[in-house]
Design an enzyme around this catalytic site. Sequence first.
Site, PDB file in Angstrom:
ATOM      1  N   GLN A  72       0.817  -1.207   0.000  1.00 11.59           N
ATOM      2  CA  GLN A  72       0.000   0.000   0.000  1.00 11.59           C
ATOM      3  C   GLN A  72       0.857   1.265   0.000  1.00 11.59           C
ATOM      4  O   GLN A  72       2.054   1.233   0.265  1.00 11.59           O
ATOM      5  CB  GLN A  72      -0.913   0.008   1.225  1.00 11.59           C
ATOM      6  CG  GLN A  72      -2.000  -1.054   1.192  1.00 11.59           C
ATOM      7  CD  GLN A  72      -2.954  -0.912   2.354  1.00 11.59           C
ATOM      8  OE1 GLN A  72      -2.838  -1.598   3.356  1.00 11.59           O
ATOM      9  NE2 GLN A  72      -3.916  -0.012   2.233  1.00 11.59           N
ATOM     10  N   HIS A  73       0.184   2.365  -0.322  1.00 13.22           N
ATOM     11  CA  HIS A  73       0.682   3.732  -0.113  1.00 13.22           C
ATOM     12  C   HIS A  73       1.730   4.220  -1.112  1.00 13.22           C
ATOM     13  O   HIS A  73       1.885   5.420  -1.275  1.00 13.22           O
ATOM     14  CB  HIS A  73       1.293   3.897   1.280  1.00 13.22           C
ATOM     15  CG  HIS A  73       0.410   3.559   2.421  1.00 13.22           C
ATOM     16  ND1 HIS A  73      -0.831   4.117   2.611  1.00 13.22           N
ATOM     17  CD2 HIS A  73       0.602   2.708   3.463  1.00 13.22           C
ATOM     18  CE1 HIS A  73      -1.363   3.639   3.714  1.00 13.22           C
ATOM     19  NE2 HIS A  73      -0.527   2.776   4.250  1.00 13.22           N
ATOM     20  N   ASP A 225      -2.352  -4.996  -0.021  1.00 19.56           N
ATOM     21  CA  ASP A 225      -1.908  -6.297   0.485  1.00 19.56           C
ATOM     22  C   ASP A 225      -2.700  -6.773   1.688  1.00 19.56           C
ATOM     23  O   ASP A 225      -3.047  -7.962   1.787  1.00 19.56           O
ATOM     24  CB  ASP A 225      -0.407  -6.277   0.793  1.00 19.56           C
ATOM     25  CG  ASP A 225       0.039  -5.103   1.646  1.00 19.56           C
ATOM     26  OD1 ASP A 225      -0.815  -4.307   2.105  1.00 19.56           O
ATOM     27  OD2 ASP A 225       1.261  -4.964   1.858  1.00 19.56           O
TER      28      ASP A 225
END
Length: 460
Positions: A72-73, A225
């Site tokens: 992520q991110h 994830d």
Amino acid sequence: MTLVLGVDTSTQSTKVLLVDATDGTVVDSRSVPHPPGTEVDPRAWPRAYDEALAGLGPAAEEARAVAIGGQQHGMVALDEGGEPVRDALLWNDTRSASAAAELIGELGGPQACADAIGSVLVASFTSTKLRWLRDAEPENAARVASVLLPHDYLSLHVSAPGTEPFTDRGDASGTGYFATAEGEWRPDLAEAALGRPFALPRIVEPGTAGGETATGAVLAGGTGDNAAAALGLGLETGDVLISIGTSGVACAVSPVPVADGSGAVAGFADAHDGFLPLVATVNAAQILDLQARWLGVDHAQLADLALAAPAGANGVTLLPYYGGERTPNRPHATGTWAGLTSRTTREDLARAAFEALLCSLADAVDHLVAAMGQQPRRILMVGGATRSPAVRALAPAVLGQPVVLPPPGEYVALGAARQAAWALAGTDAPPTWPLPGTRLLEADPTPHVREAYAALRDRS
């Protein structure tokens, strides 16, 4: 047999699973490593995927659907031609900590921030990295035409030519410019972060296709994830999942959104139609990696050393914030050891490392419980570090309750495969896949270990 392909483009590697869509049986798998670091050329991920897919051989061509779960991110900033403006900044790059504080202030403070996007921003979030880019690299910021997340970037690589970029609500909820409770982008927050507008990928609804691959297979929306792992494990309301990988995670599925103004709990969306309140730590498995290296042993020997010491490591306590920390939000912290004496042994040092890892995760569970207002019905634990006998022995003792240990597996990739099977079937809910071979880990609680850890945490 109907085959689907599930992919995990993680911090460390690309993993692909070829799965029987009927019951979730893994038919074959491959893994290819990624370059190390918190700043990575995103073009390495498609290369890793292509290599992993080639390793599966002709069988991969039989997959009728594909989905990608990913870290992520991460900020993947692209120019007008779709090429990276610079290397991607990953979730564990903390250089944007001051930008996070700045953006929170602009939103009106922590609770206002949580109300707007579901979470209080920390350096992990994409928007903070965009603000850093605006201020630190204005020439690169001026070239940005669109921004994708890592899983979006790989989905685009897998897509048939001409496909417009897409993502899902689960991964979008970690950007800092997505209204999680409402399930829609906040273009105004995206523009405020970078200082200029840029294109956002379309949101694919759960269980539907984002497009097709070049070979005509259904391509699902993919997800972050943690949402993928929850889907792969069939997480239910009342369950708490602890994952011990590059990061440490405690998460739970919820039918209602969470907006925690303390910032401890991120109010993400899941890959279904609910929410995934989550607590993350920057430091997890690397705590054990470092300890093994410093003591000159492998992981099996490290576990043996730890299990030879008593609970509490004869007074040795570790605060394992080696890479800064996200929970608690201490991006510039370092590791702190306490209680070292001339009588401290290698066994004590090994034990303290395991206890620190597990205490950090126990704190994460406590934050989750406080935000959701209910005790967990079950705690499940997955991740590479769970292979350690010491993690298995000490987890229920530190957490203070039994722990369910699913069989070893790549649950992010498996969850992506389940999402692919769902999009292929076109049903209202994902297919039901059994999870055989779980174990129940039990031990007498050791509350004094957590008390010593909390004392060091609070005075540091």
